[in-house]
Design a protein around this motif. Sequence first.
Motif, PDB file in Angstrom:
ATOM      1  N   LYS A 163       0.523  -1.233   0.089  1.00 12.94           N
ATOM      2  CA  LYS A 163       0.103   0.426   0.135  1.00 12.94           C
ATOM      3  C   LYS A 163       0.886   1.591   0.209  1.00 12.94           C
ATOM      4  N   GLY A 166      -4.191   5.609  -1.181  1.00 15.64           N
ATOM      5  CA  GLY A 166      -5.897   4.623  -1.080  1.00 15.64           C
ATOM      6  C   GLY A 166      -5.621   3.879  -2.710  1.00 15.64           C
ATOM      7  N   LEU A 167      -5.515   3.721  -3.133  1.00 14.26           N
ATOM      8  CA  LEU A 167      -5.530   2.578  -4.528  1.00 14.26           C
ATOM      9  C   LEU A 167      -5.338   1.448  -3.770  1.00 14.26           C
ATOM     10  N   VAL A 385     -14.070   7.150  -8.705  1.00 14.09           N
ATOM     11  CA  VAL A 385     -14.307   6.780  -7.630  1.00 14.09           C
ATOM     12  C   VAL A 385     -14.536   7.563  -6.857  1.00 14.09           C
ATOM     13  N   ASN A 452     -16.069   5.819  -3.301  1.00 11.62           N
ATOM     14  CA  ASN A 452     -15.609   4.104  -2.694  1.00 11.62           C
ATOM     15  C   ASN A 452     -16.577   4.388  -1.136  1.00 11.62           C
ATOM     16  N   GLY A 505      -1.014  12.547   4.714  1.00 12.28           N
ATOM     17  CA  GLY A 505      -1.230  12.251   2.661  1.00 12.28           C
ATOM     18  C   GLY A 505       0.010  12.308   1.774  1.00 12.28           C
ATOM     19  N   GLN A 510      -1.303  17.380  -5.482  1.00  5.96           N
ATOM     20  CA  GLN A 510      -2.033  16.923  -5.628  1.00  5.96           C
ATOM     21  C   GLN A 510      -3.267  17.445  -4.345  1.00  5.96           C
ATOM     22  N   LYS A 511      -2.077  16.766  -2.685  1.00  2.00           N
ATOM     23  CA  LYS A 511      -2.684  17.010  -1.872  1.00  2.00           C
ATOM     24  C   LYS A 511      -2.864  18.290  -0.728  1.00  2.00           C
ATOM     25  N   GLY A 560       6.804  10.216   6.864  1.00  2.52           N
ATOM     26  CA  GLY A 560       7.253   8.600   6.833  1.00  2.52           C
ATOM     27  C   GLY A 560       5.691   7.950   6.231  1.00  2.52           C
ATOM     28  N   GLU A 563       0.754   3.517   9.295  1.00  2.00           N
ATOM     29  CA  GLU A 563      -0.405   2.890   9.442  1.00  2.00           C
ATOM     30  C   GLU A 563      -0.523   3.561  10.815  1.00  2.00           C
ATOM     31  N   ALA A 566      -0.897   7.165  11.219  1.00  2.00           N
ATOM     32  CA  ALA A 566      -2.764   7.810  10.615  1.00  2.00           C
ATOM     33  C   ALA A 566      -3.433   7.427  11.067  1.00  2.00           C
ATOM     34  N   GLU A 583      -9.514  15.983  -6.036  1.00  2.00           N
ATOM     35  CA  GLU A 583      -9.482  14.584  -4.870  1.00  2.00           C
ATOM     36  C   GLU A 583     -10.653  13.467  -5.570  1.00  2.00           C
ATOM     37  N   PRO A 584      -9.752  12.435  -6.634  1.00  2.00           N
ATOM     38  CA  PRO A 584     -11.276  11.205  -7.123  1.00  2.00           C
ATOM     39  C   PRO A 584     -11.985  11.160  -6.199  1.00  2.00           C
ATOM     40  N   ASN A 588      -9.006   9.654   3.579  1.00  4.36           N
ATOM     41  CA  ASN A 588      -9.042  10.151   4.946  1.00  4.36           C
ATOM     42  C   ASN A 588     -10.267  10.984   5.366  1.00  4.36           C
TER      43      ASN A 588
HETATM   44  N1  LIG Z   1       2.122   8.973   5.087  1.00  3.91           N
HETATM   45  C1  LIG Z   1       0.984   7.799   5.533  1.00  3.91           C
HETATM   46  N2  LIG Z   1       1.260   6.922   6.486  1.00  3.91           N
HETATM   47  C2  LIG Z   1       0.242   6.169   6.335  1.00  3.91           C
HETATM   48  N3  LIG Z   1      -0.546   5.984   5.371  1.00  3.91           N
HETATM   49  C3  LIG Z   1      -0.657   6.976   5.099  1.00  3.91           C
HETATM   50  C4  LIG Z   1       0.015   8.417   4.667  1.00  3.91           C
HETATM   51  N4  LIG Z   1       0.003   8.684   3.113  1.00  3.91           N
HETATM   52  C5  LIG Z   1      -1.452   8.173   3.251  1.00  3.91           C
HETATM   53  N5  LIG Z   1      -1.639   7.213   4.043  1.00  3.91           N
HETATM   54  C6  LIG Z   1      -2.978   6.216   3.787  1.00  3.91           C
HETATM   55  O1  LIG Z   1      -3.258   6.360   1.689  1.00  3.91           O
HETATM   56  C7  LIG Z   1      -4.409   6.411   1.913  1.00  3.91           C
HETATM   57  C8  LIG Z   1      -4.990   7.725   1.164  1.00  3.91           C
HETATM   58  O2  LIG Z   1      -5.502   7.694   0.260  1.00  3.91           O
HETATM   59  P1  LIG Z   1      -6.831   9.123  -0.531  1.00  3.91           P
HETATM   60  O3  LIG Z   1      -7.658   7.891  -1.129  1.00  3.91           O
HETATM   61  O4  LIG Z   1      -6.919  10.092   0.411  1.00  3.91           O
HETATM   62  O5  LIG Z   1      -5.650   9.058  -1.466  1.00  3.91           O
HETATM   63  P2  LIG Z   1      -4.871   8.676  -2.781  1.00  3.91           P
HETATM   64  O6  LIG Z   1      -4.614  10.207  -3.996  1.00  3.91           O
HETATM   65  O7  LIG Z   1      -3.520   7.400  -2.438  1.00  3.91           O
HETATM   66  O8  LIG Z   1      -5.781   8.386  -3.455  1.00  3.91           O
HETATM   67  C9  LIG Z   1      -6.278   7.961  -5.096  1.00  3.91           C
HETATM   68  O9  LIG Z   1      -7.173   6.709  -4.899  1.00  3.91           O
HETATM   69  C10 LIG Z   1      -7.598   6.389  -3.942  1.00  3.91           C
HETATM   70  C11 LIG Z   1      -8.799   5.094  -4.417  1.00  3.91           C
HETATM   71  O10 LIG Z   1      -9.218   5.375  -5.472  1.00  3.91           O
HETATM   72  C12 LIG Z   1      -9.103   7.851  -4.475  1.00  3.91           C
HETATM   73  O11 LIG Z   1      -9.685   7.997  -2.644  1.00  3.91           O
HETATM   74  C13 LIG Z   1      -7.762   9.492  -4.108  1.00  3.91           C
HETATM   75  O12 LIG Z   1      -9.254  10.566  -4.371  1.00  3.91           O
HETATM   76  C14 LIG Z   1      -7.010   9.383  -5.734  1.00  3.91           C
HETATM   77  O13 LIG Z   1      -5.759  10.269  -5.033  1.00  3.91           O
HETATM   78  C15 LIG Z   1      -4.761   6.412   2.893  1.00  3.91           C
HETATM   79  O14 LIG Z   1      -5.565   5.113   3.775  1.00  3.91           O
HETATM   80  C16 LIG Z   1      -3.988   7.248   4.271  1.00  3.91           C
HETATM   81  O15 LIG Z   1      -4.539   7.110   4.925  1.00  3.91           O
END
Ligand SMILES: Nc1ncnc2c1ncn2[C@@H]1O[C@H](COP(=O)(O)OP(=O)(O)O[C@H]2O[C@H](CO)[C@@H](O)[C@H](O)[C@H]2O)[C@@H](O)[C@H]1O
Length: 691
Positions: A163, A166-167, A385, A452, A505, A510-511, A560, A563, A566, A583-584, A588
Amino acid sequence: MAAMLCCSSRASALLLNTSFGISFSTACSSPFWLSSSALRWGSRQQPQQVPGRLTLQRHSPAVSGGALSQYSRMAAAEEEVSSSDPAGLRLWLEGRASTQDSAAQSLFAFNPESAVQLESQGLDYDELQGSKLARPDLAESSRSTTNAFNIVFVSSEVAPYSKSGGLGDVCGSLPVALASRGHRVMVVSPRYWSGPGDTRYAGAYDAQARIKVSCFDGENEVAFFHEYRAGVDWVFVDHPSYHRPGTPYGDTRGTFGDNQFRFTLLCHAACEAPLVLPLGGYTYGEKCVFIANDWHAGLIPIILAAKYRKHGVHRDSRCILAIHNLSHQGVEPATTFGSLGLPSDWYGALEWVFPNWARKHALDKGEAVNHLKGAVVTADRILTVSQEDCCLRGGHCYREIVAGPALSNSALVTSCIYQEQGYAWEITTQEGGFGLDGLLRSRNSVINGITNGVDVDQWNPATDKYIASQYTPEDSSGKTDCKAALQKELGLSVRPDVPLIGFIGRLDYQKGPDVIQAALPELLTDDVQMVMLGSGEPSIESWMSWAESNYKDKFRGWVGFSEAIAHQITAGCDILLMPSRFEPCGLNQLYAMRYGTVPVVHSTGGLRDTVEDFNPFANGGQGVGTGWTFSPLSKEPLMQTLWTAIATYRHHKSAWMGIMKRGMSRDFSWDRAALQYERVFEWAMIDPPYV
Ligand SMILES: Nc1ncnc2c1ncn2[C@@H]1O[C@H](COP(=O)(O)OP(=O)(O)O[C@H]2O[C@H](CO)[C@@H](O)[C@H](O)[C@H]2O)[C@@H](O)[C@H]1O
């Protein structure tokens, strides 16, 4: 019921219609078949009936190499297990379970009716299953689908195995939801094994199938590993290029230079997987719904059309492109096309020409291949999504059409309050299309948006193992402990009254972390605390370290990926800030609402679709809303909205509790989305292949 099943014409109808390989011939003259849902398994023959005996037959296609040319020569080998009593079957099932063969598990997990039918014959279901096999909840069967599909998810990451965002979350949880509704679901992803100490894939066993993929000037042998868990076949494609430390895409030195090769391999292997892997005794076969996630799986619809369908294979399969992130498209030099293992006449599908301004020099013709573009122009359907323009399609509420009475009234109301265009529309605009808007517009009739869900087991404040104290919407007192524990962990003063604001994030464009950077000095003039967790853009990472040392008593920046942290931030903060440029969907903010943490988000894409603005005067003065959205994305609107949120937190406690409670009570489970996915599968299957 037993008599009816044994002797009625329904029994013979079942017999005719069912080809799943388990049969019972008991003292009763007409045998009946256990699995009426067997058609989805695509098995070929009915097992032989032996009166008075219990017969279980498996169809195991012999896998020999598995390359496409060999597929037609695959012979169906059959394995028969007979027993005159249930104990024999139990032994067989236990044996299968202990050798990691998923046949035993899936045999019953897939078909709750079989339990009823077994019991109707005086056979003990639990005994037959053996203690290692989980019994499906029969009450759940009412939630199962009427039209089951063989579904193959293809993704570069899948939680909990891999991981980076979000994908991974989506591909780790949506398949489970679909499997629990009666579909047969496989997820194909690389096996990012980093050495003997890496336990992530400990439950996945070598499926003993090897295929050779011709691409990048070589015959590349890949293996498949398999784990059956939570009703899903998790299939991991194994190749030395996946065995590296780092994220799925890169390491501390940057993005891996051979990602195009690694994901091309994944796509070819994923098209073979349903043909060559006899998971649970049966291959998935040639009638699958592929879900190609993002550019990494973008070659799937092209391979299906150019290499398989053309030769009569996978003719009944369809491919749905799921777009999670349109900004990453897999754009590579045009010269790499010849390495992708595709017939030369398919170049046009991937062809991509940069506009003049984006070319590097006078001789640069701007020619490239674009994997995501290839999928956009060849997929049978396209999904984003988060939702489409709710209530605007044909004057009907899309969700109501899809979900019908299965949704509760409140769920319908929350999903239909947005009378505006959603993210599925946004990607067809110049602003949101990242250069693909024209092509996406041309495919408008097959684009849908499905918001989602979240993994409600993984993200559940009532059971979360990462947080200091568990809590529920009814009793959220544990959240105070979580806040104190987080403040202590971060070395901030432990004060329940001070608003604690969080951000989680990737630190990239993007973020919008740069917008936080701009706003932080003003924000920290107030009595607030803030914590940011993320990694990515080096300049933002070093700014976070700088800010931490400059605002020692108020700010923490955690560079860093963790999980655990977070989860702790999601539970311990009062406000979650998400100033995403686009943001698709965003997960979070969904997690935050579920944990009673109030989201303050830029009004874009899935954030706008899922966060309902707080309005204290609506609903007869009781208030509505689960957070705040702001627009446009700049420091001033962000600060104004944050001040409103902070003032509400400080001075209107009951209103704040109302916002928290409404967020926590929202239904974010995958159930709703799974229904919508099913409808899209049906549409995909009804239409002939697009290419
Ligand atoms: N430093 C860190 N430590 C621990 N956990 C971290 C982290 N940084 C991110 N995460 C975790 O990664 C995930 C991020 O999910 P998001 O949907 O917000 O964004 P992402 O842009 O990766 O996904 C893309 O795909 C998803 C799924 O379809 C869409 O929701 C989104 O809009 C699209 O950009 C969450 O579970 C978050 O807690």
